[in-house]
Design an enzyme around this catalytic site. Structure first.
Site, PDB file in Angstrom:
ATOM      1  N   TYR A  93       0.127 -32.716   2.511  1.00  0.00           N
ATOM      2  CA  TYR A  93      -1.084 -32.614   1.712  1.00  0.00           C
ATOM      3  C   TYR A  93      -1.956 -33.833   1.983  1.00  0.00           C
ATOM      4  CZ  TYR A  93      -4.220 -32.415  -2.290  1.00  0.00           C
ATOM      5  OH  TYR A  93      -5.336 -32.374  -3.085  1.00  0.00           O
ATOM      6  N   HIS A 132      -7.801 -30.091  -0.399  1.00  0.00           N
ATOM      7  CA  HIS A 132      -8.851 -29.503  -1.231  1.00  0.00           C
ATOM      8  C   HIS A 132     -10.182 -30.125  -0.834  1.00  0.00           C
ATOM      9  CE1 HIS A 132      -5.249 -28.829  -3.717  1.00  0.00           C
ATOM     10  NE2 HIS A 132      -5.883 -27.742  -4.101  1.00  0.00           N
TER      11      HIS A 132
END
Length: 179
Positions: A93, A132
């Site tokens: 991530y 994101h």
């Protein structure tokens, strides 16, 4: 966060850059207790969200997954990632990857992302890389798409206290899961 290099700019393998007769050096460095405040200041300028002290404490434990980008020995960018394991599947991530606006388009973002993708390849056991991105950040979306990322999901109200609050999840598959 585009990393296109203009026609008057050329790069070579040692990360030096020559533009209009001037030579610039670009390199990645470790995040340490001595420079963590520089990362904090950088993130305050680059990102519309704030990160708490636990984030920065955890960053110090990330090793090669957290780097500062230097342009002429000045911190102008940074990247911080972590390995997530969900249902036995390991993914990377990207928590933050950013460059100060005046230093974009020199290839620093690409250099940081390539470093992270190289780490993933060396690990060999990561299924994907994801992050994101605020839905209005078209430059970031285009930047990641150049590296093989795709929008896989839209998360409504992902961000608190910023508009638009929605985020896209961008993902790059590194290896197919064996079923």
């Amino acid at each position: 966060m585009s990393t296109d290099v203009s026609s008057t700019t050329e790069t070579n393998s040692n990360h030096s850059l020559k533009q209009k007769g001037k030579r610039y050096t670009m390199e990645l460095g470790d995040v340490t207790p001595h420079n963590i405040q520089q990362l904090k200041k950088l993130n305050q300028v680059v990102f519309p969200v704030s990160y708490n002290s636990k984030f920065y404490k955890d960053v110090l434990e990330l090793g090669e997954l957290a780097k500062l980008a230097y342009f002429q020995d000045i911190v102008v960018g940074g990247v911080c990632c972590r390995v997530d394991t969900t249902e036995g599947v390991r993914s990377l991530y990207i928590m933050t990857l950013g460059v100060l606006a005046p230093y974009r388009r020199y290839g620093l973002g690409s250099m940081m992302l390539r470093h992270i993708l190289d780490r993933c390849e060396k690990d060999g056991n990561l299924e994907s890389v994801y992050l994101h991105v605020q839905i209005s950040n078209e430059d970031a979306i285009k930047f990641y798409e150049k590296f093989g990322f795709s929008v896989v999901e839209k998360k409504e109200n992902y961000y608190k206290r910023i508009e638009p609050a929605d985020a896209f999840v961008l993902k790059k598959i590194l290896k197919k899961s064996e079923e």
